[in-house]
Scaffold this motif. Structure first.
Motif, PDB file in Angstrom:
ATOM      1  N   ILE A  65     -69.942  57.961 -14.223  1.00  0.00           N
ATOM      2  CA  ILE A  65     -70.472  58.471 -15.650  1.00  0.00           C
ATOM      3  C   ILE A  65     -71.401  59.582 -15.602  1.00  0.00           C
ATOM      4  CG2 ILE A  65     -71.065  57.572 -17.914  1.00  0.00           C
ATOM      5  CD1 ILE A  65     -69.819  55.124 -17.263  1.00  0.00           C
ATOM      6  N   LEU A  66     -71.361  60.536 -16.338  1.00  0.00           N
ATOM      7  CA  LEU A  66     -72.181  61.501 -16.518  1.00  0.00           C
ATOM      8  C   LEU A  66     -72.915  61.589 -17.772  1.00  0.00           C
ATOM      9  CD1 LEU A  66     -70.422  64.723 -14.933  1.00  0.00           C
ATOM     10  CD2 LEU A  66     -71.663  62.837 -13.659  1.00  0.00           C
ATOM     11  N   LEU A  67     -74.227  61.414 -17.781  1.00  0.00           N
ATOM     12  CA  LEU A  67     -74.820  61.111 -19.316  1.00  0.00           C
ATOM     13  C   LEU A  67     -75.577  62.480 -19.368  1.00  0.00           C
ATOM     14  CD1 LEU A  67     -75.252  59.135 -21.673  1.00  0.00           C
ATOM     15  CD2 LEU A  67     -77.543  58.717 -20.582  1.00  0.00           C
ATOM     16  N   VAL A  68     -75.602  63.045 -20.472  1.00  0.00           N
ATOM     17  CA  VAL A  68     -76.254  64.310 -20.910  1.00  0.00           C
ATOM     18  C   VAL A  68     -77.806  63.768 -21.138  1.00  0.00           C
ATOM     19  CG1 VAL A  68     -76.804  66.126 -22.542  1.00  0.00           C
ATOM     20  CG2 VAL A  68     -74.452  65.578 -21.908  1.00  0.00           C
ATOM     21  N   ALA A  69     -78.892  64.128 -20.501  1.00  0.00           N
ATOM     22  CA  ALA A  69     -79.936  63.807 -20.450  1.00  0.00           C
ATOM     23  C   ALA A  69     -80.989  64.275 -21.511  1.00  0.00           C
ATOM     24  CB  ALA A  69     -80.670  63.707 -19.190  1.00  0.00           C
ATOM     25  N   ALA A  76     -71.857  60.457 -23.109  1.00  0.00           N
ATOM     26  CA  ALA A  76     -71.482  60.166 -21.851  1.00  0.00           C
ATOM     27  C   ALA A  76     -70.159  60.828 -21.326  1.00  0.00           C
ATOM     28  CB  ALA A  76     -71.427  58.732 -21.554  1.00  0.00           C
ATOM     29  N   CYS A  77     -69.991  61.059 -20.200  1.00  0.00           N
ATOM     30  CA  CYS A  77     -68.555  61.777 -19.667  1.00  0.00           C
ATOM     31  C   CYS A  77     -68.222  61.142 -18.446  1.00  0.00           C
ATOM     32  CB  CYS A  77     -68.873  63.015 -19.475  1.00  0.00           C
ATOM     33  SG  CYS A  77     -69.824  64.092 -20.549  1.00  0.00           S
ATOM     34  N   LEU A  78     -67.042  61.008 -18.382  1.00  0.00           N
ATOM     35  CA  LEU A  78     -66.397  60.390 -17.171  1.00  0.00           C
ATOM     36  C   LEU A  78     -65.825  61.245 -16.067  1.00  0.00           C
ATOM     37  CD1 LEU A  78     -65.821  57.280 -15.977  1.00  0.00           C
ATOM     38  CD2 LEU A  78     -63.462  57.547 -17.254  1.00  0.00           C
ATOM     39  N   TYR A  79     -66.270  61.226 -14.897  1.00  0.00           N
ATOM     40  CA  TYR A  79     -65.835  61.923 -13.937  1.00  0.00           C
ATOM     41  C   TYR A  79     -64.471  61.525 -13.291  1.00  0.00           C
ATOM     42  CZ  TYR A  79     -65.063  64.339  -9.430  1.00  0.00           C
ATOM     43  OH  TYR A  79     -64.482  65.171  -8.531  1.00  0.00           O
ATOM     44  N   LYS A  80     -63.529  62.213 -13.082  1.00  0.00           N
ATOM     45  CA  LYS A  80     -62.114  61.868 -12.592  1.00  0.00           C
ATOM     46  C   LYS A  80     -61.748  62.790 -11.448  1.00  0.00           C
ATOM     47  CE  LYS A  80     -60.409  59.855 -16.729  1.00  0.00           C
ATOM     48  NZ  LYS A  80     -59.776  58.421 -16.503  1.00  0.00           N
ATOM     49  N   GLU A  81     -61.672  62.195 -10.411  1.00  0.00           N
ATOM     50  CA  GLU A  81     -61.057  62.873  -9.051  1.00  0.00           C
ATOM     51  C   GLU A  81     -60.118  64.273  -9.365  1.00  0.00           C
ATOM     52  OE1 GLU A  81     -60.035  60.224  -5.903  1.00  0.00           O
ATOM     53  OE2 GLU A  81     -62.431  59.797  -5.555  1.00  0.00           O
ATOM     54  N   GLN A  82     -59.188  64.043 -10.192  1.00  0.00           N
ATOM     55  CA  GLN A  82     -58.401  65.398 -10.693  1.00  0.00           C
ATOM     56  C   GLN A  82     -59.153  66.271 -10.950  1.00  0.00           C
ATOM     57  OE1 GLN A  82     -56.493  62.750 -13.676  1.00  0.00           O
ATOM     58  NE2 GLN A  82     -57.081  64.091 -15.338  1.00  0.00           N
ATOM     59  N   LEU A 108     -68.528  53.788 -20.719  1.00  0.00           N
ATOM     60  CA  LEU A 108     -68.487  55.292 -21.307  1.00  0.00           C
ATOM     61  C   LEU A 108     -68.271  55.042 -22.938  1.00  0.00           C
ATOM     62  CD1 LEU A 108     -67.670  58.422 -20.862  1.00  0.00           C
ATOM     63  CD2 LEU A 108     -65.531  57.578 -21.112  1.00  0.00           C
ATOM     64  N   TRP A 109     -67.321  54.185 -23.060  1.00  0.00           N
ATOM     65  CA  TRP A 109     -67.202  54.080 -24.728  1.00  0.00           C
ATOM     66  C   TRP A 109     -68.358  53.479 -25.215  1.00  0.00           C
ATOM     67  CZ3 TRP A 109     -67.861  49.048 -26.687  1.00  0.00           C
ATOM     68  CH2 TRP A 109     -67.887  49.035 -27.939  1.00  0.00           C
TER      69      TRP A 109
END
Length: 194
Positions: A65-69, A76-82, A108-109
């Motif tokens: 999860i990438l959270l804008v700091a 929050a954003c979720l990284y997916k390998e695609q 994330l939610w």
């Protein structure tokens, strides 16, 4: 049951790296994700970093999860390998779950709810640009429902997101329609020829 985030996840900062003209890795920035934390397909994304030993330890994995700091919205954003092999920019905290009892989509939610967004904003400091510290983020209490409850929450949240997107698109379409109609009327198109 609630636990502080640092007990259930490893929290690291993204990296600052000057982008090149080519490479093997994507350098993910806030602009690559929408206000709901979903990857923007239309955002320009090019492989701009070469993989080296330093970057190797910052490679994102499925479910990070990438959270804008920084700034006024700590989405929050979720990284997916695609998306492809990538590292996160220094705009983000990278949250990697340590516990199997928590689903990335649930966290994330939760982090994107109004309640948690307000909490994260209240923990941010700064006069010109608000910035969330790793220490403050680490202390945030996370409720951990059962896996079944998390799955149900995710299912309902996904349906709600679909509905929100539909309503957003409908509003944009109506805005365009009424603007066009009013401009048509303003230009005298409804008047009879004199």
């Amino acid at each position: 049951m609630k636990k502080p985030l640092h007990q259930i996840a490893q929290i690291t900062t993204g990296i600052y790296q000057k982008e090149g003209s080519g490479g093997e890795l994507y350098y993910l920035q806030a602009k690559h994700f929408d206000e709901h934390g979903r990857f923007r397909q239309e955002a320009p994304l090019t492989k701009s970093l070469e993989l080296d030993k330093r970057l190797e330890k910052h490679l994102l994995i499925e479910g990070d999860i990438l959270l804008v700091a920084k700034g006024i919205a700590n989405r929050a954003c979720l990284y997916k390998e695609q998306i492809g092999q990538a590292v996160a920019s220094s705009t983000f905290f990278v949250i990697r779950l340590k516990e199997q009892s928590l689903m990335p989509d649930y966290l994330l939610w939760l982090l994107n709810t109004q309640r948690y967004q307000k909490l994260l904003q209240s923990l941010s400091k700064g006069t010109q640009v608000q910035s969330l510290s790793k220490k403050a983020l680490s202390s945030v209490q996370i409720p951990i429902p059962s896996m079944e409850e998390q799955q149900e929450i995710i299912k309902v949240a996904e349906q709600w997101l679909i509905e929100q997107c539909f309503m957003d698109n409908l509003k944009k379409s109506k805005d365009r329609y009424y603007e066009h109609l009013l401009l048509f009327l303003a230009n005298g198109k409804n008047r009879k020829n004199a």
